[in-house]
Scaffold this active site. Sequence first.
Site, PDB file in Angstrom:
ATOM      1  N   ASP A 112       0.617  -1.176  -0.206  1.00 50.28           N
ATOM      2  CA  ASP A 112       0.367  -0.346   0.163  1.00 50.28           C
ATOM      3  C   ASP A 112       0.518   1.273  -0.088  1.00 50.28           C
ATOM      4  OD1 ASP A 112      -2.325   1.769   0.038  1.00 50.28           O
ATOM      5  OD2 ASP A 112      -2.552   1.335   2.065  1.00 50.28           O
ATOM      6  N   GLY A 113       0.376   1.561  -0.593  1.00 47.30           N
ATOM      7  CA  GLY A 113       1.036   3.525  -0.905  1.00 47.30           C
ATOM      8  C   GLY A 113       1.709   4.304  -1.723  1.00 47.30           C
ATOM      9  N   ASN A 114       1.235   3.066  -2.901  1.00 48.00           N
ATOM     10  CA  ASN A 114       1.114   4.057  -3.977  1.00 48.00           C
ATOM     11  C   ASN A 114       1.066   5.184  -4.257  1.00 48.00           C
ATOM     12  OD1 ASN A 114       3.029   1.219  -4.339  1.00 48.00           O
ATOM     13  ND2 ASN A 114       1.956   0.628  -5.727  1.00 48.00           N
ATOM     14  N   GLY A 115      -0.305   5.359  -4.444  1.00 47.48           N
ATOM     15  CA  GLY A 115      -1.497   6.514  -5.049  1.00 47.48           C
ATOM     16  C   GLY A 115      -0.218   7.682  -3.605  1.00 47.48           C
ATOM     17  N   ARG A 116      -0.478   7.731  -3.347  1.00 47.68           N
ATOM     18  CA  ARG A 116       1.088   9.000  -2.397  1.00 47.68           C
ATOM     19  C   ARG A 116       1.816   8.882  -2.561  1.00 47.68           C
ATOM     20  NH1 ARG A 116      -1.011   6.390   3.416  1.00 47.68           N
ATOM     21  NH2 ARG A 116      -2.003   4.565   2.004  1.00 47.68           N
ATOM     22  N   THR A 126     -10.932  -6.777  -4.011  1.00 45.96           N
ATOM     23  CA  THR A 126     -12.510  -6.787  -4.465  1.00 45.96           C
ATOM     24  C   THR A 126     -12.645  -5.715  -4.763  1.00 45.96           C
ATOM     25  OG1 THR A 126     -12.917  -8.067  -2.475  1.00 45.96           O
ATOM     26  CG2 THR A 126     -13.052  -9.290  -3.811  1.00 45.96           C
ATOM     27  N   ASN A 173     -10.912  -2.739  -5.091  1.00 43.11           N
ATOM     28  CA  ASN A 173     -10.321  -2.244  -6.029  1.00 43.11           C
ATOM     29  C   ASN A 173     -10.902  -1.224  -7.616  1.00 43.11           C
ATOM     30  OD1 ASN A 173      -7.150  -2.719  -4.708  1.00 43.11           O
ATOM     31  ND2 ASN A 173      -8.087  -1.159  -3.993  1.00 43.11           N
ATOM     32  N   TRP A 174     -11.969  -2.440  -7.476  1.00 44.06           N
ATOM     33  CA  TRP A 174     -12.317  -1.664  -8.775  1.00 44.06           C
ATOM     34  C   TRP A 174     -13.123  -0.556  -8.669  1.00 44.06           C
ATOM     35  CZ3 TRP A 174     -10.761  -5.291 -13.246  1.00 44.06           C
ATOM     36  CH2 TRP A 174     -10.899  -6.494 -12.556  1.00 44.06           C
ATOM     37  N   ARG A 223     -11.342   2.205  -8.600  1.00 41.13           N
ATOM     38  CA  ARG A 223     -10.933   3.183  -8.410  1.00 41.13           C
ATOM     39  C   ARG A 223     -11.143   3.586 -10.214  1.00 41.13           C
ATOM     40  NH1 ARG A 223      -5.677   2.296  -5.280  1.00 41.13           N
ATOM     41  NH2 ARG A 223      -6.724   1.960  -3.022  1.00 41.13           N
ATOM     42  N   SER A 261      -8.304  -3.834   5.826  1.00 44.73           N
ATOM     43  CA  SER A 261      -8.804  -4.080   4.159  1.00 44.73           C
ATOM     44  C   SER A 261      -8.964  -5.262   3.716  1.00 44.73           C
ATOM     45  CB  SER A 261      -7.185  -3.235   3.361  1.00 44.73           C
ATOM     46  OG  SER A 261      -7.218  -2.315   4.591  1.00 44.73           O
TER      47      SER A 261
HETATM   48  C1  IPE Z   1      -5.307  -3.031   0.366  1.00 44.95           C
HETATM   49  O1  IPE Z   1      -4.677  -1.410   0.004  1.00 44.95           O
HETATM   50  C2  IPE Z   1      -5.862  -3.013  -1.027  1.00 44.95           C
HETATM   51  C3  IPE Z   1      -4.099  -3.460  -1.373  1.00 44.95           C
HETATM   52  C4  IPE Z   1      -3.037  -3.291  -1.515  1.00 44.95           C
HETATM   53  C5  IPE Z   1      -4.421  -4.348  -3.098  1.00 44.95           C
HETATM   54  P1  IPE Z   1      -6.232  -0.572  -0.281  1.00 44.95           P
HETATM   55  O2  IPE Z   1      -5.459   0.954  -0.490  1.00 44.95           O
HETATM   56  O3  IPE Z   1      -7.769  -0.775  -1.323  1.00 44.95           O
HETATM   57  O4  IPE Z   1      -7.107   0.044   1.215  1.00 44.95           O
HETATM   58  P2  IPE Z   1      -8.030   0.640   1.558  1.00 44.95           P
HETATM   59  O5  IPE Z   1      -9.005   1.611   1.068  1.00 44.95           O
HETATM   60  O6  IPE Z   1      -6.866   1.839   2.215  1.00 44.95           O
HETATM   61  O7  IPE Z   1      -8.471   0.504   3.193  1.00 44.95           O
HETATM   62  C1  IPE Z   2      -1.313   0.226  -3.175  1.00 41.04           C
HETATM   63  O1  IPE Z   2      -1.634   1.977  -3.169  1.00 41.04           O
HETATM   64  C2  IPE Z   2      -2.080  -0.557  -4.761  1.00 41.04           C
HETATM   65  C3  IPE Z   2      -3.834  -0.870  -5.494  1.00 41.04           C
HETATM   66  C4  IPE Z   2      -4.234  -0.959  -3.815  1.00 41.04           C
HETATM   67  C5  IPE Z   2      -3.411  -1.558  -6.024  1.00 41.04           C
HETATM   68  P1  IPE Z   2      -2.605   2.871  -3.490  1.00 41.04           P
HETATM   69  O2  IPE Z   2      -2.846   3.032  -4.966  1.00 41.04           O
HETATM   70  O3  IPE Z   2      -3.944   1.646  -2.537  1.00 41.04           O
HETATM   71  O4  IPE Z   2      -2.259   3.953  -2.440  1.00 41.04           O
HETATM   72  P2  IPE Z   2      -2.688   4.750  -1.497  1.00 41.04           P
HETATM   73  O5  IPE Z   2      -3.606   4.096  -0.988  1.00 41.04           O
HETATM   74  O6  IPE Z   2      -3.655   5.439  -2.501  1.00 41.04           O
HETATM   75  O7  IPE Z   2      -0.933   5.288  -1.340  1.00 41.04           O
HETATM   76 MG    MG Z   3      -4.560   2.477  -0.485  1.00 39.16          MG
END
Ligand code: IPE
Ligand code: IPE
Ligand code: MG
Length: 249
Positions: free
Chosen positions: A25-29, A71, A73-74, A76, A203
């Site tokens: 987790d944390g790719n987006g940030r 399940t 993450n769709w 997005r 999650s």
């Molecule tokens: C959990 O991360 C799923 C994956 C890392 C694939 P999310 O970013 O989807 O979880 P939430 O929304 O913060 O709980």
């Molecule tokens: C995890 O990183 C990857 C997936 C859930 C697919 P995120 O995309 O959730 O990154 P944040 O939480 O928004 O930083």
């Molecule tokens: Mg995340």
Amino acid sequence: MRGDQNKGGQVEQSRLPRHIAIIMDGNGRWAKQRGLPRTAGHKAGAETFRRIATYCKNLGLDYLTVYAFSTENWKRSTEEVGAIMGLLKRYLLEAIDSMERDNIRLRFFGDMTPIAPELRALAHTTDEITDRLDPADFQANICLNYGGRDEILRAVRRFAAQCAAGERKPEELDEKLFSSYLDSAGIPDPDLIIRPSGELRLSNFLLWQCAYSEFYYTDTLWPDFDEAELDKAIAAYQHRDRRFGGVKK
Ligand code: IPE
Ligand code: IPE
Ligand code: MG
């Protein structure tokens, strides 16, 4: 290859976890901090996965399970989902070329039915390669369209259908038999679950399997997670007292 292991010297080789699971987790940030699109974060995260999987294998772990796409993450954007699927496709193409050379087994956890046929076909190929490899080889499990609740429901449905067909009896069901219906059948529960990025929740990850897992959280975002961070997590795990409901001797 073993020379690059245990960078900080803090890991005790004799008490390694057999199975580590990571919520990547944390790719987006990570991308946002750099003024980049979220997809750039996923690309960097895929690189981290390659490095950490290699490191886990070289350390001598048996299993690494990673949460790649839930399940949920769709929800997005199509662009983001497409980018993640594209990265997975690229990884699978690479894996098909290198798994046998590197002795890396690869399995998928999750419901693959809504996954694009092209990606599913690649996963089928990696499955076939894995079948030919030695079961003692390091195994990476990728959770794709995975949800702990969905995994349990799929298991229950399959067991119930077998009961209705007269192949099974409800009273036969115990924890061991139920586990054999899960995506993780035959794989020991994770000893250690790591969640980077500062979130303190599961999650929907490995809900059945985490019953006695140790948890480790770090604020580091997944693309910045490295071998030294993994050493830190393993060292923390090695200081835990796992009692499994018993009393320390
Ligand atoms: C959990 O991360 C799923 C994956 C890392 C694939 P999310 O970013 O989807 O979880 P939430 O929304 O913060 O709980
Ligand atoms: C995890 O990183 C990857 C997936 C859930 C697919 P995120 O995309 O959730 O990154 P944040 O939480 O928004 O930083
Ligand atoms: Mg995340």
